[in-house]
Motif scaffolding. Sequence first.
Motif, mmCIF file in Angstrom:
data_model
loop_
_atom_site.group_PDB
_atom_site.id
_atom_site.type_symbol
_atom_site.label_atom_id
_atom_site.label_comp_id
_atom_site.label_asym_id
_atom_site.label_seq_id
_atom_site.Cartn_x
_atom_site.Cartn_y
_atom_site.Cartn_z
ATOM 1 N N VAL A 309 0.897 -1.171 0.000
ATOM 2 C CA VAL A 309 0.000 0.000 0.000
ATOM 3 C C VAL A 309 0.924 1.206 0.000
ATOM 4 C CG1 VAL A 309 -1.765 1.294 1.253
ATOM 5 C CG2 VAL A 309 -1.776 -1.213 1.317
ATOM 6 N N SER A 310 1.002 1.889 -1.147
ATOM 7 C CA SER A 310 2.085 2.861 -1.266
ATOM 8 C C SER A 310 1.854 3.827 -2.403
ATOM 9 C CB SER A 310 3.371 2.062 -1.553
ATOM 10 O OG SER A 310 4.451 2.916 -1.762
ATOM 11 N N ARG A 311 2.468 5.000 -2.294
ATOM 12 C CA ARG A 311 2.614 5.816 -3.482
ATOM 13 C C ARG A 311 3.529 5.039 -4.424
ATOM 14 N NH1 ARG A 311 5.575 10.258 -2.558
ATOM 15 N NH2 ARG A 311 6.166 9.716 -0.440
ATOM 16 N N LYS A 316 9.849 4.601 -3.075
ATOM 17 C CA LYS A 316 9.247 3.478 -2.353
ATOM 18 C C LYS A 316 9.762 2.117 -2.817
ATOM 19 C CE LYS A 316 6.516 6.099 0.161
ATOM 20 N NZ LYS A 316 6.548 6.158 1.628
ATOM 21 N N LEU A 339 -1.797 -1.791 -3.945
ATOM 22 C CA LEU A 339 -2.712 -0.644 -3.992
ATOM 23 C C LEU A 339 -1.853 0.609 -4.012
ATOM 24 C CD1 LEU A 339 -5.341 0.997 -3.605
ATOM 25 C CD2 LEU A 339 -5.120 0.583 -1.157
ATOM 26 N N GLY A 340 -2.040 1.440 -5.033
ATOM 27 C CA GLY A 340 -1.233 2.653 -5.054
ATOM 28 C C GLY A 340 -1.502 3.483 -6.286
ATOM 29 N N GLY A 366 -5.043 4.058 -7.556
ATOM 30 C CA GLY A 366 -5.839 5.156 -7.015
ATOM 31 C C GLY A 366 -5.793 5.087 -5.503
ATOM 32 N N TYR A 367 -6.579 5.964 -4.871
ATOM 33 C CA TYR A 367 -6.607 6.023 -3.414
ATOM 34 C C TYR A 367 -7.857 5.298 -2.925
ATOM 35 C CZ TYR A 367 -5.636 7.847 1.199
ATOM 36 O OH TYR A 367 -5.318 7.948 2.526
ATOM 37 N N ASN A 368 -7.707 4.326 -2.034
ATOM 38 C CA ASN A 368 -8.848 3.534 -1.590
ATOM 39 C C ASN A 368 -8.640 3.144 -0.122
ATOM 40 O OD1 ASN A 368 -10.742 1.490 -1.067
ATOM 41 N ND2 ASN A 368 -10.755 0.836 -3.208
ATOM 42 N N ALA A 372 -7.184 -0.324 1.488
ATOM 43 C CA ALA A 372 -5.916 -0.247 2.232
ATOM 44 C C ALA A 372 -6.053 -1.012 3.553
ATOM 45 C CB ALA A 372 -5.542 1.213 2.495
ATOM 46 N N GLY A 392 7.416 6.460 7.892
ATOM 47 C CA GLY A 392 6.631 5.340 7.334
ATOM 48 C C GLY A 392 5.514 4.980 8.285
ATOM 49 N N LEU A 393 4.343 4.767 7.735
ATOM 50 C CA LEU A 393 3.194 4.416 8.577
ATOM 51 C C LEU A 393 2.713 3.002 8.313
ATOM 52 C CD1 LEU A 393 1.055 7.683 8.297
ATOM 53 C CD2 LEU A 393 2.310 6.850 10.293
ATOM 54 N N THR A 394 2.794 2.577 7.051
ATOM 55 C CA THR A 394 2.140 1.295 6.725
ATOM 56 C C THR A 394 2.760 0.130 7.496
ATOM 57 O OG1 THR A 394 3.541 1.120 4.780
ATOM 58 C CG2 THR A 394 1.324 1.986 4.445
ATOM 59 N N TYR A 397 0.995 0.067 10.841
ATOM 60 C CA TYR A 397 -0.344 -0.532 10.739
ATOM 61 C C TYR A 397 -0.209 -2.048 10.607
ATOM 62 C CZ TYR A 397 -1.627 4.238 9.199
ATOM 63 O OH TYR A 397 -1.794 5.587 9.091
#
Length: 510
Positions: A309-311, A316, A339-340, A366-368, A372, A392-394, A397
């Motif tokens: 899950v990333s830009r 990245k 997803l990105g 896209g952003y979802n 995510a 970094g956040l992911t 999580y």
Amino acid sequence: MATDRLRILHVASEAAPLVKTGGLADVAGALPKALCAIGHDARVAIPGYRSALRAAERHGITWGHDPLVIEAGGVDHRIGVGTVVLDGLTFHILACNELFDRDGIYGPGAGIDYDDNPRRFAVFSKASLALSGYLRWTPHVIHAHDWQAGLVPALRERGFGRVLPATRTVFSIHNIAYQGACEGDAMRLAGFDPWLYNPMHLEHFGRFNPLKAGIVFADRVTAVSRTYAQEIQTQEFGYTLDAVARHHAYKLDGIVNGIDTLEWDPATDPHLPAHFDAANLAGKAACTAALRRECGLADHPGSCVVGVVSRLVEQKGIDLILATVEPYILAGRMQLIVLGSGDLALEHRLHHLASRHPGWVYAWYGYNEGLAHRIIAGSDALLVPSRYEPCGLTQLYAKRYGTLPIVRHTGGLADTVTDVAVGPGAGNGFTFGPVDLGHFSSVLDRALGLYQHFPQEWKAAQLRAMADDHSWHGVARQYEDVYRSLSFAGAREDKALTKPYAMVTAKKRG
Ligand code: ADP
């Protein structure tokens, strides 16, 4: 003077939930709230972008009677001061039609800046300092974030406003690559003496540099992880400011960001088809099965579901993933879900990979938000092979959801993920060092090997990951230590300076 309860003004160009384009907004929204929760009077100042004002108006914004008048380069700007309290946190919104009433935040489109950004953020920085007199609320600490607020410590130090004799400044670097550098005559906007345009102060390789201004003039500087605070002192990560960071290292600390543990809680997450916690992981298996169905992946429980899950940008390490994963997919050892959004060339290559391996690779561009959450919950492992990563956040999580992170040993990733190879009974993920295909393949091999052949060890690592505390509460205590290291000698505990200012409740600025 009694400083048990500190008054802290955060100055940031974005703060959730009013305006968000990246991780800065999460910090600027969550940290002050956590500081309030431990007894401080923390508030946030943000620019009054059109979208932020609309959001604030839905929550009942109140406007100060008179505008603040801020001069920049000989032009006066009238700033409306709006205040809204959201979830107990006070936001002061600095509105100025000619500077902020636009569709965009930093520019008209992704990667394009407004030409007048130096003026927009110089005025914003000056207005944040002038707030103190306007509100009759004198902060002990003004905590400025990133280049857009980088002039705040310098303005304070140069006596702008002359109302904050004992107020101290803290400056936080969220990403040193973004410095707001511009032509030297932009100094005029802030009204700095011309002699400050030199390499020890505001000039940097022939340009005016607001991020450098923050580092040079703040009483304390923080970066968003301990390792990043070290890395920015090196040529590889410093983006030309490494020598400046080294020179000011005596006042530089690293503090890892927290996460919103209510929003990201596998036991209650409304985006998930099933819930789980460390005591009962059955719901995680249900999330994995549902994720496979949602993404059209083959029901192949022996293979490890690996999420991203990333830009989609070079930073990245998405290119590393693309260049490495195919043999593992062909061998039936992993299924990949990405997803990105971002770089179109990377999207194109991902699209080809997915079309070559239907049922084994899925990509959503896209952003979802919901997806995510479902990827973080349903994956067995999460890939974050970033070339650099301030925090970094992911990966945080992922740990909370028992999804083992596979990360490059850099920045906040290095501070929050420990490799299971450190020894028996330790580790909560997998790390690799140099950015090359060999090291990345070898970490993937190790991760997939543990998943397939040592399920008990895998589960133990999951439980260790889930046990780590990344809540904002602990983070707020670390910032409190930074604030308390400052001397507030001379600060006035004058009631006149802390009484609420007159406000009018109105839909429109008056
Ligand atoms: P950065 O701020 O460099 O993009 P972080 O890991 O600090 O990286 O934060 C990224 C945040 O954005 C995370 O909360 C992540 O879940 C979210 N995110 C990134 N891409 C997407 C996407 N396509 N859809 C939903 N959320 C995303």
